[in-house]
Design a protein around this motif. Structure first.
Motif, short mmCIF file in Angstrom:
data_model
loop_
_atom_site.label_atom_id
_atom_site.label_comp_id
_atom_site.label_asym_id
_atom_site.label_seq_id
_atom_site.Cartn_x
_atom_site.Cartn_y
_atom_site.Cartn_z
N PHE A 195 6.44 23.11 -17.68
CA PHE A 195 5.03 22.77 -17.48
C PHE A 195 4.19 24.02 -17.34
N THR A 196 2.95 23.89 -17.82
CA THR A 196 2.00 24.98 -17.64
C THR A 196 1.47 24.95 -16.21
N ASP A 197 0.79 26.03 -15.83
CA ASP A 197 0.22 26.08 -14.48
C ASP A 197 -0.79 24.97 -14.26
N ASP A 198 -1.60 24.65 -15.27
CA ASP A 198 -2.59 23.58 -15.13
C ASP A 198 -1.91 22.23 -14.92
N GLN A 199 -0.82 21.99 -15.65
CA GLN A 199 -0.09 20.73 -15.48
C GLN A 199 0.53 20.65 -14.09
N LYS A 200 1.07 21.74 -13.61
CA LYS A 200 1.67 21.75 -12.26
C LYS A 200 0.59 21.48 -11.21
N ARG A 201 -0.56 22.12 -11.38
CA ARG A 201 -1.65 21.91 -10.42
C ARG A 201 -2.08 20.44 -10.39
N LEU A 202 -2.22 19.82 -11.59
CA LEU A 202 -2.62 18.42 -11.65
C LEU A 202 -1.62 17.53 -10.92
N MET A 203 -0.33 17.78 -11.16
CA MET A 203 0.70 16.97 -10.49
C MET A 203 0.67 17.17 -8.98
N LEU A 204 0.53 18.41 -8.54
CA LEU A 204 0.51 18.68 -7.10
C LEU A 204 -0.75 18.11 -6.45
N GLU B 294 0.82 -1.21 0.00
CA GLU B 294 0.00 0.00 0.00
C GLU B 294 0.85 1.26 0.00
N LEU B 295 2.05 1.20 0.57
CA LEU B 295 2.92 2.38 0.59
C LEU B 295 3.68 2.56 -0.71
N ARG B 296 3.99 1.45 -1.38
CA ARG B 296 4.84 1.55 -2.56
C ARG B 296 4.21 2.42 -3.65
N SER B 297 2.92 2.18 -3.93
CA SER B 297 2.27 2.89 -5.03
C SER B 297 2.21 4.40 -4.80
N PRO B 298 1.67 4.90 -3.67
CA PRO B 298 1.62 6.35 -3.50
C PRO B 298 2.99 6.99 -3.36
N LEU B 299 3.92 6.32 -2.70
CA LEU B 299 5.24 6.91 -2.55
C LEU B 299 5.98 6.98 -3.88
N THR B 300 5.77 5.97 -4.73
CA THR B 300 6.36 6.02 -6.08
C THR B 300 5.80 7.20 -6.86
N SER B 301 4.49 7.41 -6.73
CA SER B 301 3.86 8.54 -7.42
C SER B 301 4.38 9.87 -6.89
N VAL B 302 4.46 10.00 -5.57
CA VAL B 302 4.96 11.24 -4.97
C VAL B 302 6.38 11.52 -5.42
N LYS B 303 7.22 10.49 -5.35
CA LYS B 303 8.62 10.65 -5.75
C LYS B 303 8.73 11.04 -7.23
N GLY B 304 7.96 10.37 -8.08
CA GLY B 304 8.04 10.64 -9.50
C GLY B 304 7.61 12.05 -9.86
N PHE B 305 6.46 12.50 -9.33
CA PHE B 305 5.96 13.83 -9.67
C PHE B 305 6.85 14.93 -9.10
N THR B 306 7.30 14.77 -7.85
CA THR B 306 8.15 15.81 -7.26
C THR B 306 9.49 15.90 -7.99
N ALA B 307 10.07 14.75 -8.34
CA ALA B 307 11.33 14.78 -9.08
C ALA B 307 11.15 15.43 -10.45
N THR B 308 10.03 15.15 -11.10
CA THR B 308 9.77 15.74 -12.42
C THR B 308 9.59 17.25 -12.31
N LEU B 309 8.82 17.68 -11.31
CA LEU B 309 8.60 19.12 -11.14
C LEU B 309 9.90 19.86 -10.82
N LEU B 310 10.73 19.26 -9.96
CA LEU B 310 11.99 19.92 -9.61
C LEU B 310 12.93 20.01 -10.80
N ALA B 311 12.92 18.99 -11.64
CA ALA B 311 13.87 18.98 -12.77
C ALA B 311 13.39 19.81 -13.95
N LYS B 312 12.07 19.90 -14.14
CA LYS B 312 11.56 20.54 -15.37
C LYS B 312 10.42 21.51 -15.06
N TRP B 313 10.57 22.26 -13.99
CA TRP B 313 9.49 23.17 -13.55
C TRP B 313 9.07 24.13 -14.65
#
Length: 398
Positions: free
Chosen positions: A203-212, A181-200
């Motif tokens: 992304f458009t504001d709508d895309q950032k909002r969806l990821m957050l 149960e922890l693996r799936s959400p933590l993988t998602s959190v890690k993936g989205f935060t890493a993507t946002l930090l690397a390529k902020w």
């Protein structure tokens, strides 16, 4: 009497309770004749010395005298070790019960109950093996007439390993479920935060909002799982704290229905019936909300058709008044063969998500309030959950 046994025959009294060296005329200990059958005769009615029959004990009990020969052996010991009583009585401990540790070492030789330090009082419980691989939990107590004196009795307790195995399986299942149960959400959190930090900037504001928003939802999922695990820990250890106050169950039900409709559920899907007057219960409002929230969300998620919630007075045990809440739906319901497992850990009625811990927690909360919860089939064919909380208040409010 020692070791909780009935007053035995005279011969058994001498064998079990006398703490003296064997007479030289009797020959070495190994040459002594087998001890007589230690099963006690029934004491006369009214005998003040009447005690407990060793065969009434749930655990195995083995008693050896000063020479190391078995003089006491109850029915549970025979069942746990698969060594009949007749084959054990009168024999040396190491011969009747050739126990080994998990490394293959002879346990009696290692512990040497009749030798070694005279300050020893026994052996803590250990996981040992009998011939053939039979597993037993063994502990021993060394009985001396005086401190540092010779051992006059060795009392051995035997328990089966089934309960421990069940606990180990339960813990393994819990760890596996939590990891999954922890693996799936933590993988998602890690993936989205890493993507946002690397390529902020990309992304458009709508895309950032969806990821957050996705990160926030997954973080909430992790938080709920941790809260469930803490609840299970408190329920299992009996440390679930209740902050009781008067609670209006009908108002609590209306509040939960309004919350579900605010989230997009059709208001016509819910039917609330209240049989007045409904006495307020003395309960923890947060815990009551947890129970109602779980039952209603299950009915919405796993059930079909109209979800009916009925709040009505109900008799409780010992003529104490109670209030009952019944939640039913018109879905396929719960199979008859699964109803006995509904309130166990990790039971899932379908594959539509969930940890399988919610109903286990619901039952623990209801029972902590002194109430009861049942499951059955509702009038519409779906599942029906009914819990009753007693209407009681502290004596100082009476």
């Amino acid at each position: 009497m020692g070791v909780g046994m009935n007053r035995p025959r005279g011969t058994r009294t001498a064998a079990v309770h006398a703490c003296q060296e064997p007479d030289a005329a009797d020959g070495p200990p190994d040459d002594r004749s087998p001890a007589p059958d230690p099963r006690p005769d029934a004491d006369a009615p009214g005998d003040p010395h009447q005690g407990i029959d060793p065969d009434d004990l749930p655990d195995g009990l083995v008693v050896a005298d000063a020479s190391g020969r078995i003089v006491g052996y109850n029915a549970a010991a025979a069942r746990i070790t698969a060594v009949p009583r007749a084959a054990a009585l009168g024999r040396l401990l190491e011969q009747a019960l050739p126990l080994e540790d998990l490394k293959g070492h002879r346990w009696w030789s290692l512990t040497d109950p009749y030798g070694g330090l005279a300050t020893r009082t026994g052996q803590p419980e250990r996981h040992l093996l009998l011939p053939g691989g039979r597993e037993v939990l063994v502990s021993a107590r060394y009985v001396r007439e005086r401190p540092t004196g010779p051992v006059c009795r060795v009392v051995v307790s035997l328990r089966g390993t089934e309960a421990r195995r069940r606990n180990e399986r339960s813990h393994a299942e819990l760890i596996a479920t939590v990891a999954h149960e922890l693996r799936s959400p933590l993988t998602s959190v890690k993936g989205f935060t890493a993507t946002l930090l690397a390529k902020w900037e990309r992304f458009t504001d709508d895309q950032k909002r969806l990821m957050l928003e996705t990160v926030d939802a997954d973080a909430g999922r992790v938080t709920r799982l941790i809260a469930e695990l803490l609840d299970i820990s408190r329920i299992d250890s009996g440390r679930l704290e209740l902050r009781r106050q008067p609670v209006d169950l009908s108002a609590a039900v209306e509040r939960h229905v309004q919350a579900l409709t605010a989230k997009g559920q059709d208001p016509d899907r819910f039917l609330v019936r209240t049989c007045q007057p409904v006495p307020a219960v003395w309960a923890d409002p947060d815990k009551v909300d947890q129970v109602l929230g779980n039952l209603l969300e299950n009915a919405v998620r796993h059930g079909e058709g109209t979800v009916t919630i009925e709040v009505a007075p109900a008799p409780a045990d010992d003529d104490e008044k109670g209030t009952a809440v019944t939640v039913s739906d018109e879905g396929p319901g719960i199979p008859e063969e699964s109803m006995s497992r509904v309130f166990t850990r990790f039971w899932r009625g379908s594959k539509r998500g969930g940890t399988g811990l919610g109903l286990y927690i619901v039952k623990g909360i209801v029972q902590a309030h002194g109430g009861a919860i049942t499951v059955g089939r509702g009038p519409g064919g779906g599942a029906e959950f009914r819990f009753v909380l007693p209407v009681s208040a502290p004596a100082y409010l009476g």
